[in-house]
Design a protein around this motif. Sequence first.
Motif, short mmCIF file in Angstrom:
data_model
loop_
_atom_site.label_atom_id
_atom_site.label_comp_id
_atom_site.label_asym_id
_atom_site.label_seq_id
_atom_site.Cartn_x
_atom_site.Cartn_y
_atom_site.Cartn_z
N ASP A 75 -22.28 -15.77 -27.43
CA ASP A 75 -22.34 -16.25 -28.82
C ASP A 75 -23.03 -15.19 -29.68
O ASP A 75 -24.24 -15.00 -29.60
CB ASP A 75 -23.12 -17.57 -28.87
N LEU A 76 -22.24 -14.51 -30.50
CA LEU A 76 -22.78 -13.47 -31.37
C LEU A 76 -22.71 -13.89 -32.84
O LEU A 76 -22.76 -13.06 -33.74
CB LEU A 76 -21.99 -12.15 -31.18
N SER A 77 -22.61 -15.20 -33.07
CA SER A 77 -22.41 -15.70 -34.43
C SER A 77 -23.59 -15.41 -35.35
O SER A 77 -23.42 -15.37 -36.57
CB SER A 77 -22.14 -17.21 -34.39
N ARG A 78 -24.77 -15.18 -34.81
CA ARG A 78 -25.91 -14.87 -35.67
C ARG A 78 -25.82 -13.45 -36.24
O ARG A 78 -26.50 -13.12 -37.20
CB ARG A 78 -27.23 -15.05 -34.91
N PHE A 79 -24.96 -12.63 -35.63
CA PHE A 79 -24.79 -11.25 -36.10
C PHE A 79 -23.44 -11.02 -36.79
O PHE A 79 -23.33 -10.20 -37.68
CB PHE A 79 -24.89 -10.27 -34.93
N LEU A 80 -22.43 -11.75 -36.34
CA LEU A 80 -21.07 -11.52 -36.81
C LEU A 80 -20.42 -12.82 -37.25
O LEU A 80 -20.55 -13.85 -36.59
CB LEU A 80 -20.21 -10.91 -35.70
N LYS A 81 -19.72 -12.77 -38.37
CA LYS A 81 -18.90 -13.90 -38.80
C LYS A 81 -17.49 -13.72 -38.23
O LYS A 81 -17.07 -12.60 -37.96
CB LYS A 81 -18.83 -13.95 -40.33
N PRO A 82 -16.75 -14.81 -38.05
CA PRO A 82 -15.35 -14.67 -37.62
C PRO A 82 -14.55 -13.84 -38.61
O PRO A 82 -14.88 -13.77 -39.80
CB PRO A 82 -14.85 -16.12 -37.57
N SER A 83 -13.53 -13.20 -38.13
CA SER A 83 -12.59 -12.43 -38.97
C SER A 83 -13.27 -11.25 -39.67
O SER A 83 -12.89 -10.89 -40.78
CB SER A 83 -11.90 -13.33 -40.00
N GLN A 84 -14.29 -10.68 -39.02
CA GLN A 84 -14.91 -9.52 -39.63
C GLN A 84 -14.31 -8.22 -39.11
O GLN A 84 -13.63 -7.51 -39.83
CB GLN A 84 -16.42 -9.54 -39.41
N PHE A 85 -14.54 -7.92 -37.84
CA PHE A 85 -14.07 -6.65 -37.31
C PHE A 85 -13.47 -6.83 -35.92
O PHE A 85 -14.04 -7.50 -35.06
CB PHE A 85 -15.22 -5.63 -37.24
N GLY A 86 -12.32 -6.23 -35.71
CA GLY A 86 -11.70 -6.28 -34.39
C GLY A 86 -12.27 -5.23 -33.47
O GLY A 86 -12.17 -5.35 -32.25
#
Length: 541
Positions: free
Chosen positions: A214-225
């Motif tokens: 779970d990296l949601s605290r650092f990255l939002k969905p649909s940011q970078f592939g």
Amino acid sequence: MIHKHVPVLIVGGGLSGLTSALFLARHNVDYLLIEKHTGTAIHPKAGGITFRTMEIFRQLGLEAAIRTASEPLDNIRGRIAVETIKSIDPEKVETAENSQKALEKERIENFEKVSPSKPASCYQMELEPILLQTAKEGKGHIRYNTELIEYQQDDLGVTATIINRETGTKERIRSDYLVAADGAKGTIRQYTKIPTTGRGVIGGHYINIYFQADLSRFLKPSQFGWIQILNPKVFGPLITVNNRDEWIYHVAYNPSNGESPEDFSEERCCEILKKAIGVSNLDIVIFSILPWAAAEKTATRFQDNRVFLIGDAAHLMPPTGGFGSNTGIQDAHNLAWKLAAVIHKQAHPRLLQTYHDERHYAVELTTKYASNLLFSVMEKGVSTLNSMDPTAVTVGYKYNSTAIIKENSDTPHRMDQLELNGRPGTRAPHMWLKYQGKRISTLDLIGENFILFTGKDNSLWRTAARNVSSQLGVSINVYSIGLQGDCVECEDRWEAVYDVTSQGAVLIRPDGFVAWRTKEGESNPHLILKQVMTSILWEIN
């Protein structure tokens, strides 16, 4: 030992093998596909599908299903480089996102000019089940956990011995042809003793770690592939798998320093991931660990009498640009209609030689681009792409073989810009039409048979095609294009798009490539069309 005969034995059930099966079935050819593994792929590889490959899947009626499977990755926004995931700067992210959005809009607009299909992001482990399910619904047979032991070929066919890896039961299969889709580590190319060219491993050796976190605290969905981690201790890219909590991470290792894949235990991989993310107390679940190398290797021949190499069995190229699996799928597409024509006795077996003549050139071109792109990435600021247009590499190559009727005014083919204008040897141009009340692409009319596009006044061409079809036993579908007729132009004029006059005609092969074109009318359409079809299918030098 059981004996069985099938027209085609396919060895390998990856993307190239399954695509071969689907197109052979579409051309009404029975086959047996064997795959040594117990099922479809379980590791996320080969995630990029080019628009040309999507055109091929569109022919099979699979575009919508694949588009649905790719939805989680539809809105990812390219690349960013950071020291660790934890160190991501929100302002830097916003700037990068805006830049990526602009580039993506321009990229899609460029695709829409030349194709009815858009690229997709769908990993092999998601794509293979879609292809498999479709194959099971059609003609042919597929067996997993089944391996090729040996084979011999003679003037009339191939005799193969296969084994069920679970039961140990052996079986002898007699086939007219064998398609080797058994991958880079397969044995068939080695058995044929066909040498390879290329620089071998050129981009290093890597460990591909497939994990959940779970990296949601650092990255939002649909940011970078693609997130390039710059930390020198664990330098490598982090790539999203499901745009949520599944990822792959590529970390390099050096065999010359005594390192090997066995050194990368789950425990060590977890430590690598924690350093790359920048957090020591993160819950990580590792699904699989896969070694791979960025390599360049191409077989000098793609055919050994009745054996044909496709996909990774025929060629390896660096993953930069995502061309590897796409190239293999296009191999299968090129070969299938030719095998069908020969098996159905609609063409001389020498037609099959054009598979190597056409695909080897396209593979060399694509490999060169992928390798140069890799070096461009590795050597920051250095570009060695030789002005090749990436869209032209994807779909703009030109076949040169006896299955193409050259024009007298044939000029050198350029790869610094895309040229799809009906020239023999190139993929037929896309344009929108209204056909039977529906908006379709010219490419939607292509796939099973030869196609003849003409102007609206085509009674002579239609009669000629009907007579030639009857004489040669080969179906030719005829479509008139214009403001009136079978196909009504929606936007462009077909004469301009295909570079013909209103009296001209364009013959297109089942794989969507232009076989022949006459820009002007012909005084004897029946004679010229018969000569063209005979030359393509029978008078092979």
